[in-house]
Design a protein around this motif. Structure first.
Motif, PDB file in Angstrom:
ATOM      1  N   LYS A 118       1.028  -1.130  -0.267  1.00  0.00           N
ATOM      2  CA  LYS A 118      -0.109   0.038  -0.219  1.00  0.00           C
ATOM      3  C   LYS A 118       1.536   1.608  -0.286  1.00  0.00           C
ATOM      4  CE  LYS A 118      -4.132   0.202  -0.004  1.00  0.00           C
ATOM      5  NZ  LYS A 118      -4.594  -0.188  -1.843  1.00  0.00           N
ATOM      6  N   TYR A 178      -7.399   5.835  -3.124  1.00  0.00           N
ATOM      7  CA  TYR A 178      -6.911   5.127  -2.384  1.00  0.00           C
ATOM      8  C   TYR A 178      -7.502   4.619  -2.154  1.00  0.00           C
ATOM      9  CZ  TYR A 178      -2.058   3.559  -0.320  1.00  0.00           C
ATOM     10  OH  TYR A 178      -1.763   3.293   0.708  1.00  0.00           O
ATOM     11  N   PHE A 216      -6.705   1.119   1.172  1.00  0.00           N
ATOM     12  CA  PHE A 216      -6.211   1.313   2.433  1.00  0.00           C
ATOM     13  C   PHE A 216      -6.686   1.724   3.654  1.00  0.00           C
ATOM     14  CE2 PHE A 216      -4.103   3.950   5.417  1.00  0.00           C
ATOM     15  CZ  PHE A 216      -2.988   3.000   4.885  1.00  0.00           C
TER      16      PHE A 216
END
Length: 179
Positions: free
Chosen positions: A59, A153, A157
């Motif tokens: 990540k 994103y 996450f």
């Protein structure tokens, strides 16, 4: 309704006009966004070097290569085109294996994840501000794009943080208890 097509259509109607010079607020917001993104990128790089969790490393690589570096590149190119001086910032951090750093001298994986999550929130908020204060359509569109990159994103996450038990949430409010 396709949000991205709607947004593209809304912005395109203004793009044929001659661009006015950037106003001081746009320059300030862009300049601070670039500094903040570069500093966040440095934090990502340092965190990548010290984290232990393989999912978190992936990540962080994604944040570095797919979110923050492209933003920095585009902003720096935009500044050069517009004649805005680039801010002085620190150099990129080398990729390395820093396991010899004592645990008390570096963040653990949960702290790294929450540090990145906090920086994402700050970046999303700053992008909204830049977008709403922009007069030029190209500047507003850049901030919208950066906001959406960070939001997209953040979805995966956040899921990873939940799965690992790292997500910090405030206590739940119990209305029955407060009657």
């Amino acid at each position: 309704m396709n949000f991205f097509q709607l947004t593209k259509d809304a912005f395109e109607q203004f793009t044929d006009k001659e661009m006015k010079p950037l106003h001081v607020g746009e320059v300030m917001n862009l300049w601070f966004y670039l500094i903040g993104t570069k500093q966040t990128l440095r934090g990502d790089e340092i965190s990548r070097n010290t984290c232990q969790d393989e999912d978190l490393k992936k990540k962080l690589d994604e944040a570095i290569n797919d979110v923050h570096r492209p933003m920095v590149k585009e902003l720096e190119e935009f500044f050069l085109k517009e004649g805005v001086p680039l801010p002085d910032t620190t150099p990129e951090k080398n990729v390395g294996d820093y396991r010899s750093i004592p645990d008390g001298a570096k963040m653990n994986d949960e702290e790294i994840a929450n540090f990145l999550a906090y920086n994402l929130v700050v970046g999303i908020t700053a992008a909204v501000r830049g977008m709403t204060e922009a007069v030029r359509v190209d500047v507003a569109y850049m901030f919208l794009k950066y906001q959406m990159m960070k939001v997209a994103y953040s979805v995966s996450f956040k899921k990873m943080m939940e799965d690992k038990g790292w997500l910090k949430t405030p206590p739940f409010y119990n209305q029955e208890r407060h009657k």
